[in-house]
Write an enzyme that holds these catalytic residues in place. Structure first.
Site, mmCIF file in Angstrom:
data_model
loop_
_atom_site.group_PDB
_atom_site.id
_atom_site.type_symbol
_atom_site.label_atom_id
_atom_site.label_comp_id
_atom_site.label_asym_id
_atom_site.label_seq_id
_atom_site.Cartn_x
_atom_site.Cartn_y
_atom_site.Cartn_z
ATOM 1 N N GLY A 219 0.781 -1.223 0.000
ATOM 2 C CA GLY A 219 0.000 0.000 0.000
ATOM 3 C C GLY A 219 0.816 1.277 0.000
ATOM 4 N N GLU A 239 12.078 -3.317 -9.979
ATOM 5 C CA GLU A 239 11.838 -4.747 -10.169
ATOM 6 C C GLU A 239 10.358 -5.008 -10.429
ATOM 7 O OE1 GLU A 239 13.365 -5.892 -6.428
ATOM 8 O OE2 GLU A 239 11.472 -5.609 -5.372
#
Length: 436
Positions: A219, A239
């Site tokens: 979040g 990534e």
């Protein structure tokens, strides 16, 4: 499709139940990672459980239940990054986990869990018989193919065709091909809490125009991403590709014009988010996917000026050690790429790393509140990022740069951003430890 290519497909195509007949007891079978997982092939393998024993299932961060992950009598699970389903395997006692940086995932593929059989989810083929490795496969399929004796491709019309390095496979390089259309597992974006919103604002204030972004899963990373809508000429080298990063691209905030590595492209290894994200990635020429050992190489990360890394934590001790993957000796997620980007961002000219967490968490079973900033970790807790590497730490009560601080200064600073309910207790503990 060319006649010769179609002929190859016809020769290699079979049902999932037929395909898994090649697997024998003692084999290691890779079934997928995150948003590139061959669920239907794995289900077919599960239906053969009574015929098999001692089969190892290689996988990472899975989101749908499978018999092969919950049948200790016939299968063991080997993972380098635990998701919801691997945690279920852990509870059943059939999980083998290895802690490895994503920059070194080739070691997992080559030495820890080399597959005898690799299930690889792929996109629809082009006219030449080339199929993309989809939303996540580029991250490690190259290394799996080095070891796999049998390669089974699962064509899924919902798998996006992504561009990049080592991003596709041709029909001639597959042993078996199956067709199984299934929507990719989604991870929804939750509305940020007041605390998460406050954390994101502290970080956003320190991100300059022209910065290059890496946002971790969860979040806080998404709140930061969606909150950057007023920034300009951002870049992406991460990534993980998320909905919030896609939003910044669509909104015009990301141009990738200031990057040194792959200028003009958003560089990532894997994707996790909603259906909208996966559709956005399909045949998107602004995206460039590369394996983890390239994207997470700190030397490559550092080539991008003003590299900003944002990652989470389960808890942080008063010296600055970060636990982001382990709870008192029980594995929860993984080392992942946190340290890769913590180091790479700080090596970058003008770069910075942020470790962010709410100041407290609530035990779901007992309802008890606990401080995420602690004097000491519980016995058995693994350290994800050592104190010597930590830069900025952020809670909803502020942001502190630990890098230049002494141990006593760190304790003072971290207690200052701990939840007020725990500050007195932490101060007493710091005094007992000689940190006050």
């Amino acid at each position: 499709m060319k006649d010769s290519v179609k002929k190859l497909f016809d020769e290699k195509m079979m049902t999932c139940d037929e395909a898994v007949k090649c697997i024998k007891s003692g084999d290691t079978v890779y079934i997928g990672t995150a948003s590139s997982t061959c669920y239907e092939l794995a289900r077919a393998l599960g239906r053969r459980s009574d015929e098999l024993e001692n089969v190892t299932i290689g996988c990472s961060n899975l989101f749908k239940p499978l018999k092969v992950l919950s049948d200790p009598e016939h299968f063991r699970v080997c993972s380098y990054f635990m998701g919801p389903m691997e945690r279920q395997s852990q509870k059943l006692g059939c999980l083998d986990y290895t802690s490895i940086h994503l920059s070194l995932v080739d070691i997992w593929c080559h030495e820890t869990c080399p597959p005898d059989v690799a299930f690889l989810e792929v996109s629809l083929p082009d006219e030449n018989g080339n199929m993309s490795f989809g939303a996540t496969g580029v991250a490690l399929n190259k290394y799996l193919l080095d070891k796999a004796k049998i390669v089974i491709l699962q064509i899924n019309k919902y798998a996006p065709y992504v561009y990049g390095e080592d991003n596709r496979i041709n029909v001639k390089d597959a042993d078996i091909i199956v067709r199984a259309d299934e929507e990719i597992a989604e991870v929804k974006n939750l509305e940020p809490t007041e605390e998460v919103q406050a954390i994101s604002e502290y970080i956003i204030d320190q991100i300059p125009d022209g910065a290059c972004l890496q946002l971790g899963i969860g979040g806080i990373g998404n709140a930061v991403g969606f909150g950057l809508k007023d920034k300009n000429e951002l870049g992406i080298h991460s990534e993980l590709m998320t909905d919030s990063l896609a939003f910044l691209m669509q909104n015009g905030n990301v141009t990738n014009t200031h990057k040194s590595f792959m200028r003009g492209k958003s560089v990532v290894s894997f994707s996790l988010g909603t259906k909208d994200l996966y559709e956005y990635l399909d045949h998107n020429e602004d995206m460039y996917y590369m394996p983890f050992p390239i994207v997470n190489d700190k030397r490559i990360i550092a080539q991008n000026d003003h590299m900003i890394s944002v990652n989470g934590a389960i808890s942080i001790d008063l010296t600055g050690q970060v636990d982001a993957d382990n709870i008192g000796g029980r594995q929860f997620s993984a080392t992942g790429g946190q340290l890769d980007f913590v180091q790479g961002a700080q090596m970058s000219r003008g770069g910075a790393s942020f470790i962010a967490a709410t100041s407290e968490n609530v035990n779901k079973k007992t309802g008890k509140k606990n401080s995420r900033i602690v004097a000491k970790f519980p016995e058995g807790t693994a350290v994800t990022t050592p104190r010597s590497e930590v830069n900025n730490v952020v809670t909803e009560y502020g942001c502190v740069n630990l890098k230049p601080m002494t141990m006593k200064q760190r304790a003072h600073a971290l207690i200052g951003i701990a939840h007020p309910d725990f500050r007195d207790e932490l101060t007493e503990q710091a005094k007992q430890m000689g940190l006050w």
